[in-house]
Design a protein around this motif. Structure first.
Motif, short mmCIF file in Angstrom:
data_model
loop_
_atom_site.label_atom_id
_atom_site.label_comp_id
_atom_site.label_asym_id
_atom_site.label_seq_id
_atom_site.Cartn_x
_atom_site.Cartn_y
_atom_site.Cartn_z
N GLU A 68 2.62 -1.52 -8.14
CA GLU A 68 0.76 -0.10 -7.88
C GLU A 68 0.59 -0.09 -6.55
N ASN A 69 -0.32 -0.11 -6.61
CA ASN A 69 -0.81 0.13 -4.70
C ASN A 69 -1.95 -0.66 -4.76
N GLY A 70 -1.55 -2.17 -4.12
CA GLY A 70 -2.20 -2.95 -3.69
C GLY A 70 -2.00 -4.42 -4.98
N ASP A 71 -0.74 -4.32 -5.46
CA ASP A 71 -0.44 -5.42 -6.01
C ASP A 71 0.38 -6.63 -4.38
N THR A 124 6.65 9.63 -3.12
CA THR A 124 6.97 9.77 -4.71
C THR A 124 8.03 10.38 -5.45
N TYR A 130 0.93 -1.06 0.20
CA TYR A 130 0.16 -0.52 0.88
C TYR A 130 1.23 1.60 -0.08
N ALA A 131 0.68 1.83 -0.76
CA ALA A 131 1.50 2.77 -1.07
C ALA A 131 0.84 4.29 -0.25
N ALA A 132 -0.08 4.10 0.94
CA ALA A 132 -0.84 5.59 1.06
C ALA A 132 -0.89 4.83 3.07
N PRO A 156 0.27 8.92 -0.70
CA PRO A 156 0.86 8.56 -0.35
C PRO A 156 1.90 9.07 0.21
N GLY A 183 6.20 3.05 2.52
CA GLY A 183 4.42 2.16 2.22
C GLY A 183 4.46 1.33 3.33
N PRO A 229 -6.65 4.41 1.62
CA PRO A 229 -7.51 4.71 0.33
C PRO A 229 -7.23 6.56 0.05
#
Length: 139
Positions: free
Chosen positions: A123-126, A86, A74-76, A83, A98, A79
């Motif tokens: 990616e976020n969620g990967d 960056t 998760y980047a942030a 993030p 992250g 939701p």
């Protein structure tokens, strides 16, 4: 830890398709690792052509932060939040880059060095694998 508890843990690993599981209860501890019998094709095992494009770039450009575990990146923090980092941002060692969620536990991915973020390679969620490049620094 009795054998029935261990069997239950093995069933949990199979049900959730887990590769590793470590449990500590008081002075008892157990560490289980699943090995798959499916052989990896020899071409995939030896050929660097099968490295995904972002991972191939990470190998050749700048240093990277890798995932310390299997989990969801998760980047942030949530939701609706911006993030953690960056591209182009300067970070210090220890800054949160992250979060990796593993078994419902949110684990911060922290910078091991100071530098400028060149790219976020996932990616976020990967789902990320142990040792997979996640963040690349400028060289």
């Amino acid at each position: 830890m009795d054998i029935e508890k261990i069997r239950t843990l093995i069933e949990l690993m199979e049900e959730k398709d887990l590769v590793n599981l470590e449990i500590k209860t008081g002075e008892d501890s157990v560490s289980l690792t699943r090995h798959y019998n499916t052989p990896m094709p020899s071409m995939m095992a030896s050929s660097p052509a099968y490295i995904s494009e972002p991972q191939a770039e990470a190998v050749h450009m700048g240093s990277v932060e890798t995932s310390p575990m299997v989990g969801v990146f998760y980047a942030a923090p949530s939701p609706n939040d911006p993030p953690f980092v960056t591209p182009g941002q300067k970070v210090q060692a220890g800054d949160t880059l992250g979060i990796i969620e593993a078994m419902k536990i949110m684990n911060p991915l922290e910078a091991t060095q100071s530098g400028i973020i060149d790219a976020i390679l996932v990616e976020n969620g990967d789902v990320v694998q142990f040792g997979q490049p996640v963040i690349r620094y400028r060289s």
